[in-house]
Design a protein around this motif. Structure first.
Motif, PDB file in Angstrom:
ATOM      1  N   GLU A 374     -19.789  -7.910  25.852  1.00 44.40           N
ATOM      2  CA  GLU A 374     -20.637  -8.095  24.673  1.00 44.40           C
ATOM      3  C   GLU A 374     -22.093  -8.240  25.078  1.00 44.40           C
ATOM      4  N   GLY A 375     -22.968  -7.788  24.178  1.00 46.40           N
ATOM      5  CA  GLY A 375     -24.382  -8.061  24.319  1.00 46.40           C
ATOM      6  C   GLY A 375     -24.708  -9.395  23.679  1.00 46.40           C
ATOM      7  N   ALA A 376     -25.930  -9.532  23.188  1.00 51.52           N
ATOM      8  CA  ALA A 376     -26.358 -10.790  22.567  1.00 51.52           C
ATOM      9  C   ALA A 376     -25.915 -10.809  21.112  1.00 51.52           C
ATOM     10  N   THR A 377     -24.643 -11.121  20.880  1.00 56.49           N
ATOM     11  CA  THR A 377     -24.126 -11.120  19.513  1.00 56.49           C
ATOM     12  C   THR A 377     -24.657 -12.303  18.702  1.00 56.49           C
ATOM     13  N   ASP A 378     -25.212 -13.294  19.380  1.00 55.86           N
ATOM     14  CA  ASP A 378     -25.954 -14.381  18.735  1.00 55.86           C
ATOM     15  C   ASP A 378     -27.288 -14.479  19.476  1.00 55.86           C
ATOM     16  N   PRO A 379     -28.311 -13.736  19.022  1.00 52.16           N
ATOM     17  CA  PRO A 379     -29.578 -13.667  19.767  1.00 52.16           C
ATOM     18  C   PRO A 379     -30.239 -15.021  20.012  1.00 52.16           C
ATOM     19  N   GLU A 380     -30.146 -15.945  19.049  1.00 54.52           N
ATOM     20  CA  GLU A 380     -30.770 -17.252  19.233  1.00 54.52           C
ATOM     21  C   GLU A 380     -30.090 -18.035  20.347  1.00 54.52           C
ATOM     22  N   ARG A 381     -28.793 -17.996  20.379  1.00 50.95           N
ATOM     23  CA  ARG A 381     -28.052 -18.680  21.443  1.00 50.95           C
ATOM     24  C   ARG A 381     -28.361 -18.040  22.798  1.00 50.95           C
ATOM     25  N   TYR A 382     -28.446 -16.724  22.826  1.00 52.35           N
ATOM     26  CA  TYR A 382     -28.783 -16.012  24.063  1.00 52.35           C
ATOM     27  C   TYR A 382     -30.140 -16.489  24.586  1.00 52.35           C
ATOM     28  N   ALA A 383     -31.146 -16.514  23.710  1.00 51.98           N
ATOM     29  CA  ALA A 383     -32.488 -16.923  24.126  1.00 51.98           C
ATOM     30  C   ALA A 383     -32.493 -18.355  24.635  1.00 51.98           C
ATOM     31  N   GLU A 384     -31.692 -19.208  24.025  1.00 49.01           N
ATOM     32  CA  GLU A 384     -31.597 -20.601  24.456  1.00 49.01           C
ATOM     33  C   GLU A 384     -31.044 -20.708  25.871  1.00 49.01           C
ATOM     34  N   LEU A 385     -30.048 -19.896  26.195  1.00 49.48           N
ATOM     35  CA  LEU A 385     -29.382 -19.993  27.498  1.00 49.48           C
ATOM     36  C   LEU A 385     -30.104 -19.234  28.602  1.00 49.48           C
ATOM     37  N   VAL A 386     -30.819 -18.179  28.234  1.00 51.28           N
ATOM     38  CA  VAL A 386     -31.461 -17.320  29.233  1.00 51.28           C
ATOM     39  C   VAL A 386     -32.965 -17.580  29.345  1.00 51.28           C
ATOM     40  N   GLY A 387     -33.560 -18.084  28.269  1.00 52.17           N
ATOM     41  CA  GLY A 387     -34.997 -18.320  28.306  1.00 52.17           C
ATOM     42  C   GLY A 387     -35.822 -17.097  28.009  1.00 52.17           C
ATOM     43  N   MET A 388     -35.164 -16.045  27.556  1.00 50.66           N
ATOM     44  CA  MET A 388     -35.839 -14.816  27.141  1.00 50.66           C
ATOM     45  C   MET A 388     -35.104 -14.243  25.948  1.00 50.66           C
ATOM     46  N   ARG A 389     -35.850 -13.592  25.066  1.00 54.66           N
ATOM     47  CA  ARG A 389     -35.216 -12.910  23.954  1.00 54.66           C
ATOM     48  C   ARG A 389     -34.459 -11.683  24.483  1.00 54.66           C
ATOM     49  N   PRO A 390     -33.299 -11.357  23.864  1.00 51.66           N
ATOM     50  CA  PRO A 390     -32.537 -10.201  24.361  1.00 51.66           C
ATOM     51  C   PRO A 390     -33.320  -8.891  24.275  1.00 51.66           C
ATOM     52  N   GLU A 391     -34.186  -8.742  23.266  1.00 52.56           N
ATOM     53  CA  GLU A 391     -34.938  -7.502  23.160  1.00 52.56           C
ATOM     54  C   GLU A 391     -35.945  -7.344  24.299  1.00 52.56           C
ATOM     55  N   ILE A 392     -36.402  -8.467  24.855  1.00 49.76           N
ATOM     56  CA  ILE A 392     -37.303  -8.395  26.012  1.00 49.76           C
ATOM     57  C   ILE A 392     -36.526  -7.926  27.241  1.00 49.76           C
ATOM     58  N   VAL A 393     -35.348  -8.494  27.433  1.00 48.41           N
ATOM     59  CA  VAL A 393     -34.506  -8.069  28.565  1.00 48.41           C
ATOM     60  C   VAL A 393     -34.132  -6.599  28.424  1.00 48.41           C
ATOM     61  N   ALA A 394     -33.786  -6.195  27.195  1.00 46.74           N
ATOM     62  CA  ALA A 394     -33.330  -4.822  26.968  1.00 46.74           C
ATOM     63  C   ALA A 394     -34.402  -3.789  27.223  1.00 46.74           C
ATOM     64  N   THR A 395     -35.672  -4.179  27.127  1.00 50.20           N
ATOM     65  CA  THR A 395     -36.756  -3.221  27.336  1.00 50.20           C
ATOM     66  C   THR A 395     -37.312  -3.248  28.755  1.00 50.20           C
ATOM     67  N   THR A 396     -36.695  -4.056  29.634  1.00 53.85           N
ATOM     68  CA  THR A 396     -37.083  -4.041  31.039  1.00 53.85           C
ATOM     69  C   THR A 396     -36.807  -2.654  31.596  1.00 53.85           C
ATOM     70  N   PRO A 397     -37.791  -2.040  32.276  1.00 49.54           N
ATOM     71  CA  PRO A 397     -37.587  -0.676  32.797  1.00 49.54           C
ATOM     72  C   PRO A 397     -36.351  -0.588  33.679  1.00 49.54           C
ATOM     73  N   ARG A 398     -35.611   0.487  33.524  1.00 45.36           N
ATOM     74  CA  ARG A 398     -34.401   0.740  34.311  1.00 45.36           C
ATOM     75  C   ARG A 398     -34.619   1.969  35.184  1.00 45.36           C
ATOM     76  N   ARG A 399     -34.003   1.946  36.332  1.00 45.88           N
ATOM     77  CA  ARG A 399     -34.019   3.147  37.156  1.00 45.88           C
ATOM     78  C   ARG A 399     -33.243   4.257  36.457  1.00 45.88           C
ATOM     79  N   ALA A 400     -33.657   5.484  36.618  1.00 41.22           N
ATOM     80  CA  ALA A 400     -32.994   6.596  35.937  1.00 41.22           C
ATOM     81  C   ALA A 400     -31.542   6.749  36.347  1.00 41.22           C
ATOM     82  N   ASP A 401     -31.198   6.348  37.574  1.00 36.32           N
ATOM     83  CA  ASP A 401     -29.828   6.527  38.065  1.00 36.32           C
ATOM     84  C   ASP A 401     -29.023   5.235  37.990  1.00 36.32           C
ATOM     85  N   ALA A 402     -29.574   4.217  37.364  1.00 35.33           N
ATOM     86  CA  ALA A 402     -28.865   2.928  37.319  1.00 35.33           C
ATOM     87  C   ALA A 402     -27.688   2.990  36.389  1.00 35.33           C
TER      88      ALA A 402
END
Length: 402
Positions: A374-402
């Protein structure tokens, strides 16, 4: 806690009904159904080379189900697939002829489904899938949620037009109440857990999950040697383990079932050698896995094809969420919900324990496959536990072959 499978049925063939449910032809049929879903696309498979080096294994691949059918969870494959199958079967009975999924939106089929109500209990993800499936086919849905399900997860289900029914107690209490009310009202229960006399529909739900295993086997450069998958009632673990055993035969990987320590019903069932209901204790952060009694169908499969069972703690689950959000080296950033990384947490705990490494033959040649369920099915809880919003993590650049 860790134990190897000592059940008398271990390594014996699956029951014929389970082999039919979880085999390659069945999985291919699930994939055919998916082609009729507007938002269907294979979910990504990522390679984690930096983490593999840290753990002393050859490779770690993670299937990211946070992108599945717009619902953010592997559960999108199960409940909605079972609803579609049941609707087509009811249409066949009423119309007196075979009905294919291609006819799902035909007026005469929609007329049948308009009179159907499907119901289930949920921690969040399964109910969302059932509700989406009902909306897709034009049926009604009644979803039972217990007191521990967050308002955010309830709202995510309700947006599909489902009737939401709150009850006191645990997930298992909501399962019992859903079955009782459905029997009174003539609704069809679409549960992801099974009990005596109720096995076929949970089998269809599990069958839906096999589609992600078919995708993964096509995406992986080589078949895995080890697979770690989390368990609630055991359905996804059984679906993955069963399909791999049937598809790969003697070449199947070592399969490890991972439970939350606070809700280890599958682990305790394995220890007892029979299905057991465990006592409800302190809630686990792995909310989607907080189940206290295993699915009978799932245990029937896992007793034969799971190689080991283990538990992970609260801190393990949160650490994996953070590690995936803040990767090292060339590993991609991945959004994993509280339950999503439990299988990976199991791998990390196993890799750090010399005795478990030896028992599982986990070494520098091991190719490990895990599923971010699962992804961040509860975005507020995710942000509380990780210290970042899921949309910020999701937009972190990825390698093309990752």
């Amino acid at each position: 806690m860790f134990l190897l499978n000592q059940h008398p049925d271990y390594r014996t063939p699956l029951e014929p009904v389970d082999a039919k449910t979880l085999g390659v032809p069945a999985a291919e049929e699930v994939e055919r159904y998916l082609t009729y879903r507007d938002n269907h696309a294979p979910t990504p498979l990522h390679t984690l080379p930096a983490l593999a080096a840290e753990l002393g294994v050859d490779s770690v691949h993670i299937k990211d189900e946070g992108f599945r059918l717009g619902l953010g969870s592997f559960k999108a494959l199960g409940g909605s697939y079972a609803v579609i199958r049941l609707v087509l079967e009811e249409a066949r009975c009423q119309l007196g002829r075979a009905i294919d999924v291609a006819e799902l939106h035909a007026p005469e089929v929609r007329a049948v489904t308009a009179g159907m109500t499907v119901a289930c209990a949920t921690d969040g993800n399964h109910g969302r899938s059932v509700a989406q499936g009902a909306q897709l086919v034009g049926a009604s849905a009644a979803i039972f949620v217990h007191s521990g399900v967050s308002d955010e997860r309830v709202a995510a289900i309700a947006r599909f037009g489902a009737q939401m029914i709150r009850i006191e107690g645990t997930y298992d209490d909501s399962v019992a109440e859903a079955a009782r009310v459905a029997a009174e009202k003539g609704w069809t229960i679409v549960s992801d857990t099974s009990w005596p006399g109720y096995e076929r529909i949970p089998g269809l739900v599990m069958q839906g999950y096999t589609a992600m295993v078919r995708e993964a086997l096509r995406q992986l450069p080589e078949a895995p040697t080890h697979v770690f998958v989390q368990a609630g009632v055991g359905g996804v673990a059984a679906a993955v383990a069963g399909h791999l055993a049937l598809a790969l035969g003697d070449q199947r990987p070592t399969f490890v079932v991972v439970d939350p320590a606070r809700a280890a019903c599958v682990f305790e069932t394995a220890r007892a050698g029979r299905p057991v209901r465990i006592d409800h204790g302190e809630p686990t952060v792995m909310a989607m896995l907080e189940c206290y009694e295993p699915s009978l169908v799932a245990w029937r499969v896992l007793s034969r094809v799971a190689d080991a069972f283990m538990t992970v703690d609260e801190k393990d689950a949160v650490a994996v969420m953070n590690r995936l959000a803040r990767p090292t080296g060339n590993d991609p950033a991945i959004v994993a919900g509280e339950s999503g990384g439990a299988g990976l947490a199991g791998l990390m705990r196993a890799a750090a324990d010399p005795e478990i490494r030896t028992a599982l033959h986990l070494n520098g040649a091991s190719r490990v496959f895990v599923i971010n369920t699962e992804g961040a099915t509860d975005p507020e809880r995710y942000a509380e536990l990780v210290g970042m919003r899921p949309e910020i993590v999701a937009t972190t650049p990825r390698r093309a072959d990752a």
